[in-house]
Design a protein around this motif. Sequence first.
Motif, PDB file in Angstrom:
ATOM      1  N   THR A 359       0.819  -1.205   0.000  1.00 39.06           N
ATOM      2  CA  THR A 359       0.000   0.000   0.000  1.00 39.06           C
ATOM      3  C   THR A 359       0.855   1.257   0.000  1.00 39.06           C
ATOM      4  O   THR A 359       1.942   1.275   0.574  1.00 39.06           O
ATOM      5  CB  THR A 359      -0.957   0.026   1.216  1.00 39.06           C
ATOM      6  OG1 THR A 359      -1.678   1.254   1.213  1.00 39.06           O
ATOM      7  CG2 THR A 359      -0.202  -0.120   2.534  1.00 39.06           C
ATOM      8  N   ALA A 361      -0.752   3.991   0.986  1.00 42.44           N
ATOM      9  CA  ALA A 361      -1.521   4.829   1.907  1.00 42.44           C
ATOM     10  C   ALA A 361      -0.641   5.323   3.063  1.00 42.44           C
ATOM     11  O   ALA A 361       0.167   4.574   3.612  1.00 42.44           O
ATOM     12  CB  ALA A 361      -2.707   4.047   2.456  1.00 42.44           C
ATOM     13  N   THR A 363      -1.914   6.594   5.921  1.00 40.65           N
ATOM     14  CA  THR A 363      -2.525   6.185   7.177  1.00 40.65           C
ATOM     15  C   THR A 363      -2.391   4.682   7.382  1.00 40.65           C
ATOM     16  O   THR A 363      -2.150   3.921   6.443  1.00 40.65           O
ATOM     17  CB  THR A 363      -4.015   6.559   7.203  1.00 40.65           C
ATOM     18  OG1 THR A 363      -4.659   5.933   6.098  1.00 40.65           O
ATOM     19  CG2 THR A 363      -4.190   8.056   7.089  1.00 40.65           C
ATOM     20  N   THR A 365      -3.236   0.827   7.829  1.00 39.20           N
ATOM     21  CA  THR A 365      -4.201  -0.057   7.174  1.00 39.20           C
ATOM     22  C   THR A 365      -4.429  -1.287   8.039  1.00 39.20           C
ATOM     23  O   THR A 365      -3.486  -1.920   8.492  1.00 39.20           O
ATOM     24  CB  THR A 365      -3.675  -0.496   5.791  1.00 39.20           C
ATOM     25  OG1 THR A 365      -3.414   0.661   5.007  1.00 39.20           O
ATOM     26  CG2 THR A 365      -4.702  -1.345   5.079  1.00 39.20           C
ATOM     27  N   THR A 402      -9.045   1.389   5.793  1.00 37.61           N
ATOM     28  CA  THR A 402      -8.211   2.571   5.992  1.00 37.61           C
ATOM     29  C   THR A 402      -9.035   3.588   6.767  1.00 37.61           C
ATOM     30  O   THR A 402     -10.189   3.334   7.136  1.00 37.61           O
ATOM     31  CB  THR A 402      -7.761   3.171   4.646  1.00 37.61           C
ATOM     32  OG1 THR A 402      -8.907   3.691   3.968  1.00 37.61           O
ATOM     33  CG2 THR A 402      -7.096   2.121   3.770  1.00 37.61           C
ATOM     34  N   ARG A 403      -8.477   4.750   6.997  1.00 37.21           N
ATOM     35  CA  ARG A 403      -9.200   5.778   7.748  1.00 37.21           C
ATOM     36  C   ARG A 403     -10.449   6.234   6.993  1.00 37.21           C
ATOM     37  O   ARG A 403     -11.460   6.596   7.610  1.00 37.21           O
ATOM     38  CB  ARG A 403      -8.284   6.978   7.996  1.00 37.21           C
ATOM     39  CG  ARG A 403      -8.931   8.095   8.830  1.00 37.21           C
ATOM     40  CD  ARG A 403      -7.927   9.140   9.202  1.00 37.21           C
ATOM     41  NE  ARG A 403      -7.321   9.747   8.019  1.00 37.21           N
ATOM     42  CZ  ARG A 403      -6.288  10.598   8.046  1.00 37.21           C
ATOM     43  NH1 ARG A 403      -5.739  10.919   9.210  1.00 37.21           N
ATOM     44  NH2 ARG A 403      -5.796  11.105   6.937  1.00 37.21           N
TER      45      ARG A 403
END
Length: 415
Positions: A359, A361, A363, A365, A402-403
């Motif tokens: 990922t 991302a 934030t 996970t 995720t967020r």
Amino acid sequence: MRLFCTSFALLLCGLSLNAQIIEKPLGCFAGTNGTNSNVISHPDARGVLLTEKWSNIESTPGVIDFTLLDNKINIVKSAGLKYAIAISVGAFGSPAWLTGTLGADHFDFEYQGQNWVLPLWWDAIVEERLDALISALGEQYASDTLLSHVYVSQMTVNGIEGHLNGVDMAAFALSGFSNEQWIACAKATALKFGEAFPSKPIVFEIHEIDRDTIVPATIINDLVNEESLCERIGLGMWWISGKTSYQPDLITYISNFQGDKYAQVIGRSDQVERFQDGLYSTVFTQAKMLGIRYLEPWPYEFQNHTYDSLLQDFNSWTDLNFSPSDTCAVLSGVVFSSQGSQGITIYPNPTSGYLFLKTTAITETEISVYNATGRMVIPPTIQKELNMTHLPKGVYFVAIKTRDSTIIKKILKTN
């Protein structure tokens, strides 16, 4: 694919998950247009493959006439059998008006002593008219319970099989061919068939392209992981012979492929030179080794009762080793992401035990895994590696939270 639940309804992360049951063929169908009375009355014929040329369906642009195909379908249905459809386009089956009256771009070549005109798959006119044909086919046949499955039409030499035999690939490249272009066109057409036939198995026949497995393997891998097709896509091998000398790398790929596999025998049993050691029985041995769930011997075998014991044995073997139906999960209120969307990739799929999350991302996970009945089998974790070796083979759902969102990925565990 072998082990599947038959029905379920559950709440996953507060989201609704329902199931669509997809019936899939097993065993032996008679090959191309086997409508002879001795064929359709054979006790081991579970159905018949019916083919027709595009040019015989739409002889005039926009005027669709299914009479020839319907005549064959009615013969098969009168015997209480199922049927499969394969519409030939490409150089063999496309109507002359496509490249003539409408002026679609094309590639000319010579093959087996004949001159052929191959419409270019990526031409806008070809795309538009092929999409219209597929939609008309779906409107006519998608709701028929005796329709077993549909083959993807391809802008190839014979319009169903995936080969470009006789095509000068260097010259074809000057007309716009590239691996990427071909893959994109093949996937788009397969997805159109999936849209037109939302509850039927879709089969894509594969051949090497430019003497390489890259193109067919990429097409099938991408389609298998396409969520909108919902486990309905199958791999077609229309050249099974018992031999491994022809397209050996592609045979290796087929052997390792974990999805549904369909095959057509390369020829009649009296064409002994086409089979390993001259033995027709090697076809069935190879089909079992490759994990083929469905086989099309030629109508000749059913009509003349040449190898009834082989047909009967293969039917029994598929009944023992494959499920006649698959469960397609349909989620509401969630984004069903393809690999790599939103910067998230989970691989391999299918898996033999370990899953890895990649990922981009920023934030944190969180991952959890549910089985097909909705029971959580791996609790939420922030680990990027999941060990599923202790779980039985089958279908699982990986929830990636995720967020901002929750993404559900369907995973097949193979052993």
